[in-house]
Design a protein around this motif. Structure first.
Motif, short mmCIF file in Angstrom:
data_model
loop_
_atom_site.label_atom_id
_atom_site.label_comp_id
_atom_site.label_asym_id
_atom_site.label_seq_id
_atom_site.Cartn_x
_atom_site.Cartn_y
_atom_site.Cartn_z
N CYS A 162 47.88 1.41 8.17
CA CYS A 162 47.19 0.13 8.04
C CYS A 162 46.33 -0.12 9.29
CB CYS A 162 48.21 -0.99 7.84
SG CYS A 162 47.48 -2.63 7.69
N TRP A 163 46.91 0.09 10.47
CA TRP A 163 46.19 -0.09 11.73
C TRP A 163 44.97 0.83 11.80
CZ3 TRP A 163 45.21 -3.32 15.32
CH2 TRP A 163 44.69 -2.91 16.54
N GLN A 164 45.15 2.09 11.42
CA GLN A 164 44.04 3.05 11.44
C GLN A 164 42.90 2.58 10.54
OE1 GLN A 164 45.03 7.17 10.58
NE2 GLN A 164 43.01 7.52 9.71
N LEU A 165 43.23 2.14 9.34
CA LEU A 165 42.20 1.68 8.41
C LEU A 165 41.50 0.42 8.92
CD1 LEU A 165 44.08 2.38 5.06
CD2 LEU A 165 42.17 3.69 6.05
N LEU A 166 42.26 -0.50 9.51
CA LEU A 166 41.66 -1.71 10.06
C LEU A 166 40.68 -1.38 11.19
CD1 LEU A 166 44.79 -4.04 10.20
CD2 LEU A 166 42.81 -4.31 8.69
N TRP A 171 58.24 2.30 8.16
CA TRP A 171 57.41 1.20 8.65
C TRP A 171 56.41 1.67 9.69
CZ3 TRP A 171 56.85 -2.58 5.63
CH2 TRP A 171 57.90 -3.03 4.83
N GLY A 172 56.81 2.59 10.55
CA GLY A 172 55.88 3.13 11.54
C GLY A 172 54.71 3.84 10.88
N ARG A 173 55.01 4.64 9.87
CA ARG A 173 53.96 5.36 9.14
C ARG A 173 53.03 4.40 8.40
NH1 ARG A 173 57.07 8.29 6.07
NH2 ARG A 173 57.00 6.84 4.34
N GLU A 174 53.62 3.45 7.68
CA GLU A 174 52.81 2.53 6.87
C GLU A 174 51.99 1.58 7.74
OE1 GLU A 174 52.43 2.72 3.45
OE2 GLU A 174 53.49 4.58 3.87
N LEU A 175 52.62 1.00 8.76
CA LEU A 175 51.88 0.10 9.65
C LEU A 175 50.84 0.88 10.45
CD1 LEU A 175 54.81 -2.19 10.81
CD2 LEU A 175 52.93 -2.82 9.28
N GLY A 176 51.16 2.13 10.79
CA GLY A 176 50.20 2.98 11.51
C GLY A 176 48.97 3.26 10.67
N LYS A 203 46.42 4.66 17.35
CA LYS A 203 47.87 4.75 17.37
C LYS A 203 48.44 3.34 17.31
CE LYS A 203 48.29 9.01 17.36
NZ LYS A 203 48.47 9.45 16.01
N TYR A 204 49.29 3.11 16.33
CA TYR A 204 49.98 1.83 16.21
C TYR A 204 51.07 1.75 17.25
CZ TYR A 204 53.19 -1.60 14.19
OH TYR A 204 54.03 -2.66 14.01
N ARG A 205 51.74 2.87 17.47
CA ARG A 205 52.83 2.92 18.44
C ARG A 205 52.94 4.35 18.95
NH1 ARG A 205 57.53 5.11 18.33
NH2 ARG A 205 59.20 4.37 19.65
N ILE A 206 53.10 4.49 20.25
CA ILE A 206 53.36 5.80 20.82
C ILE A 206 54.72 5.75 21.47
CG2 ILE A 206 52.66 7.49 22.56
CD1 ILE A 206 49.79 6.70 22.07
N GLY A 207 55.57 6.67 21.08
CA GLY A 207 56.91 6.71 21.64
C GLY A 207 57.33 8.13 21.95
N SER A 208 58.56 8.28 22.37
CA SER A 208 59.05 9.59 22.79
C SER A 208 59.11 10.60 21.65
CB SER A 208 60.44 9.44 23.41
OG SER A 208 61.33 8.92 22.45
N GLY A 209 59.10 10.13 20.43
CA GLY A 209 59.17 11.05 19.29
C GLY A 209 57.83 11.57 18.84
#
Length: 126
Positions: free
Chosen positions: A58-62, A51-56, A98-104
């Motif tokens: 999608c966000w980039q394209l938008l 979901w992080g990859r797919e939503l990310g 970036k849709y989400r930035i986390g520790s990973g």
């Protein structure tokens, strides 16, 4: 004997690391993209990487398409070898969505560090 001791040391080190690991509270929040697609935090939690990859993406394209349509100074991403140091350029700024930035996100941080100088130099070469 030395090999066994070394293996035990490795296992002990990781056991200590795993034991001391502090987990942040689960994020039970949802966001606009999740709402658009009807994705609940429970569904997202089942496969965060997917979901992080797919939503990310999608966000980039938008973001890219919106900037392309509304920013007269829009420039597409440029390539360095097979990599793209940023997703787009607007008003001389290299933007990496970036849709989400986390520790990973160690790969993202390495990318920012290695390309930071390149982006500044490349973006201002108009």
């Amino acid at each position: 004997m030395m090999t066994e001791r070394r293996l035990e040391q490795i296992l002990a080190r990781y056991q200590n690391s795993f034991t001391e690991k502090v987990y942040a509270e689960e994020n039970e929040e949802h966001d606009i993209l999740m709402d658009v697609f009807g994705i609940s935090p429970i569904i997202k939690k089942e496969n965060r990487q997917y979901w992080g990859r797919e939503l990310g993406m999608c966000w980039q394209l938008l973001v890219t398409e919106t900037c392309k349509a509304y920013c007269s100074s829009f420039q597409p991403a440029f390539k360095v070898g097979s990599d793209e140091p940023c997703d787009l350029i607007v008003n001389g700024y290299a933007i990496d969505t970036k849709y989400r930035i986390g520790s990973g996100d160690s790969g993202t941080l390495k990318k920012f560090k290695s390309y930071s100088r390149l982006q500044v130099n490349r973006v201002h070469l108009k």
